[in-house]
Design an enzyme around this catalytic site. Structure first.
Site, short mmCIF file in Angstrom:
data_model
loop_
_atom_site.label_atom_id
_atom_site.label_comp_id
_atom_site.label_asym_id
_atom_site.label_seq_id
_atom_site.Cartn_x
_atom_site.Cartn_y
_atom_site.Cartn_z
N ASN A 9 45.73 12.83 -13.64
CA ASN A 9 45.51 11.53 -13.02
C ASN A 9 46.13 11.59 -11.62
O ASN A 9 47.34 11.53 -11.48
CB ASN A 9 46.18 10.44 -13.88
CG ASN A 9 46.16 9.08 -13.21
OD1 ASN A 9 45.48 8.87 -12.21
ND2 ASN A 9 46.92 8.14 -13.77
N TRP A 10 45.27 11.77 -10.63
CA TRP A 10 45.79 11.95 -9.26
C TRP A 10 46.30 10.66 -8.65
O TRP A 10 46.91 10.66 -7.59
CB TRP A 10 44.69 12.54 -8.36
CG TRP A 10 44.29 13.93 -8.73
CD1 TRP A 10 44.89 14.75 -9.67
CD2 TRP A 10 43.21 14.70 -8.18
NE1 TRP A 10 44.24 15.96 -9.72
CE2 TRP A 10 43.21 15.96 -8.82
CE3 TRP A 10 42.24 14.44 -7.21
CZ2 TRP A 10 42.28 16.95 -8.51
CZ3 TRP A 10 41.32 15.43 -6.90
CH2 TRP A 10 41.34 16.68 -7.55
N LYS A 11 46.03 9.54 -9.29
CA LYS A 11 46.43 8.22 -8.76
C LYS A 11 45.94 8.07 -7.31
O LYS A 11 44.91 8.64 -6.96
CB LYS A 11 47.94 8.02 -8.91
CG LYS A 11 48.40 8.30 -10.35
CD LYS A 11 49.78 7.85 -10.66
CE LYS A 11 50.09 8.16 -12.12
NZ LYS A 11 51.42 7.72 -12.51
N HIS A 95 45.67 1.96 -17.78
CA HIS A 95 46.87 2.66 -17.31
C HIS A 95 47.97 1.63 -17.05
O HIS A 95 47.69 0.51 -16.60
CB HIS A 95 46.57 3.46 -16.04
CG HIS A 95 47.72 4.35 -15.68
ND1 HIS A 95 48.81 3.89 -14.98
CD2 HIS A 95 47.97 5.65 -15.97
CE1 HIS A 95 49.68 4.89 -14.86
NE2 HIS A 95 49.20 5.97 -15.44
N GLU A 97 50.01 1.26 -14.76
CA GLU A 97 50.06 0.72 -13.39
C GLU A 97 49.02 -0.38 -13.21
O GLU A 97 49.23 -1.33 -12.46
CB GLU A 97 49.88 1.87 -12.38
CG GLU A 97 51.16 2.70 -12.29
CD GLU A 97 50.96 4.18 -12.04
OE1 GLU A 97 49.89 4.58 -11.55
OE2 GLU A 97 51.90 4.94 -12.35
N GLU A 168 51.62 6.62 -23.27
CA GLU A 168 52.44 6.81 -22.08
C GLU A 168 53.55 5.76 -22.04
O GLU A 168 53.33 4.63 -21.58
CB GLU A 168 51.59 6.66 -20.82
CG GLU A 168 50.44 7.65 -20.74
CD GLU A 168 50.00 7.88 -19.29
OE1 GLU A 168 50.03 9.02 -18.85
OE2 GLU A 168 49.65 6.90 -18.61
N GLY A 174 56.43 8.80 -14.02
CA GLY A 174 56.88 9.00 -12.64
C GLY A 174 58.39 8.92 -12.48
O GLY A 174 58.89 8.83 -11.36
N SER A 213 55.83 12.06 -17.12
CA SER A 213 56.69 13.14 -16.64
C SER A 213 56.50 14.47 -17.38
O SER A 213 57.45 15.21 -17.61
CB SER A 213 58.17 12.71 -16.66
OG SER A 213 58.38 11.61 -15.79
N GLY A 234 50.39 13.02 -14.34
CA GLY A 234 50.36 12.37 -13.03
C GLY A 234 50.85 13.34 -11.96
O GLY A 234 50.13 14.25 -11.53
N GLY A 235 52.10 13.18 -11.55
CA GLY A 235 52.67 13.95 -10.44
C GLY A 235 52.39 15.45 -10.51
O GLY A 235 51.99 16.06 -9.51
P1 PGA Z 1 53.57 11.19 -14.39
O1 PGA Z 1 52.39 10.12 -14.61
O2 PGA Z 1 53.14 12.48 -15.03
O3 PGA Z 1 53.72 11.30 -12.90
O4 PGA Z 1 54.79 10.63 -15.06
C1 PGA Z 1 51.66 10.09 -15.81
C2 PGA Z 1 50.60 9.00 -15.74
O5 PGA Z 1 50.87 7.96 -15.16
O6 PGA Z 1 49.47 9.16 -16.25
#
Ligand code: PGA
Length: 252
Positions: A9-11, A95, A97, A168, A174, A213, A234-235
Site C-alpha cells: 500500500n503505497w499510500k 483502511h 487512515e 491492521e 507506521g 510495521s 505500507g512504508g
Molecule cells: P505500515 O502501514 O506498514 O507503514 O505500518 C501498513 C498499512 O497501513 O497498510
C-alpha cells in the site's frame, strides 16, 4: 490451501519517476517469488503507469480506495468501473487512515466492499483496533463489529471468498511497533472463527493478511502463524529490496 499474498500500500507517496524505479526494482527480483501473490496499490493517478509497467508480469495491481457509487456527481471520487478500466484486480477498503482521517463508517466501508465485489474487483477489507480499544480489552469487539457490517451487507461469508481481509492494529501502522506474532494470530483466529460461524469452507478459503510495521526482519515470524496468510505493507513497500524480502518471507 490458501495462496500467500503480499500487497504493498503505497499510500500518498511517489512520483511518476520514483514509481518507475520502484517497479523496475521489484520486477528485477520477483523471479525468486513463485508461490506468493504479489500486489501493489499505487495512488489512483499512477494506476495507468503502473498497469503499463506491470502488464505481462505476474505482479498484480490494485487501488487504495473507491467510491460506492458507479458514476455521478461525486467530485474527486473514483468508481469500481473506472478501476476495472485499468485492470485493477484488488481495491483496499476501510483502511484505518480512511476510517479515522476521512471519517468512514463501518456502513460506508461495507457499501464500498459491496460495490467493488459486484464490479468483479477483489476487496481487501482492513479491520483493526485503536490503542485505547486494545488497552480496554475491546479488540475482538471492534474487529467483529467492522467485519460484521460487511458480512451483513454481503449476505454472509460465502459471498466473500474472493475477498481478502487485512488485520491492521491501528497502533502498529507506521509506528514501528508491530503486533507480536501471537497477538496477531489471536485476532486472525478470531476473525476466521467468526467467518466459520457463518460458513466453514468460506472461512478456510478467505485469506487474512497482517498489516502494521511489517518489515523484512519480522515478516517470517508473523507469516509463520497458522492464520496469517501474508501481509499488507505500507512504508516497507516503497523500497524494492525490502518489499521483495517480505515477499520471499511469505514463500516459506
Ligand atoms: P505500515 O502501514 O506498514 O507503514 O505500518 C501498513 C498499512 O497501513 O497498510
Amino acid at each position: 490451501m490458501r495462496q500467500p499474498m503480499v500487497a504493498g500500500n503505497w499510500k500518498m507517496n511517489g512520483s511518476r519517476r520514483s514509481i518507475q524505479e520502484l517497479i523496475s526494482g521489484i520486477k528485477r527480483g520477483i523471479g525468486e517469488v513463485s508461490n506468493t501473490e504479489v500486489v501493489v496499490c499505487p495512488p489512483h493517478v499512477y494506476l495507468a503507469d503502473v498497469a503499463a509497467l506491470l502488464d505481462g508480469s505476474n505482479i498484480a495491481w490494485g487501488a487504495q480506495d473507491l467510491n460506492q457509487h458507479e458514476s455521478g456527481a461525486y467530485t474527486g471520487e473514483v468508481s469500481a468501473p473506472m478501476l476495472n478500466d485499468f485492470n485493477c484486480r484488488y481495491v483496499i477498503v476501510g483502511h484505518s487512515e480512511r476510517r479515522h482521517i476521512n471519517g468512514e463508517s463501518d456502513n460506508l466501508v461495507a457499501e464500498k466492499f459491496k460495490a467493488a465485489s459486484h464490479a468483479g474487483l477483489k476487496p481487501i477489507l482492513c479491520v483493526g483496533e485503536l490503542l485505547e480499544e486494545r488497552e480496554s480489552g475491546k479488540t475482538d469487539k471492534v474487529v467483529a463489529r467492522q467485519l460484521g457490517a460487511v458480512l451483513g451487507i454481503m449476505g454472509g461469508a460465502r459471498n466473500m471468498t474472493s475477498a481478502v481481509i487485512a488485520y491492521e492494529p491501528v497502533w502498529a501502522i507506521g509506528t514501528g511497533k508491530t503486533a507480536s506474532p501471537e497477538q496477531a494470530q489471536a485476532v486472525h483466529q478470531m476473525i476466521r472463527d467468526r467467518l466459520a460461524d457463518d460458513d466453514r469452507s468460506a472461512a478456510d478459503a478467505i485469506r487474512i493478511l497482517y498489516g502494521g510495521s511489517v518489515k523484512a526482519a519480522n515478516a517470517a515470524d508473523l507469516f509463520g502463524m497458522a492464520d496469517i496468510d501474508g501481509g499488507l505493507i505500507g512504508g516497507a513497500s516503497l523500497n524494492a529490496e525490502e518489499f521483495l524480502a517480505i515477499c520471499r518471507a511469505a514463500e516459506q
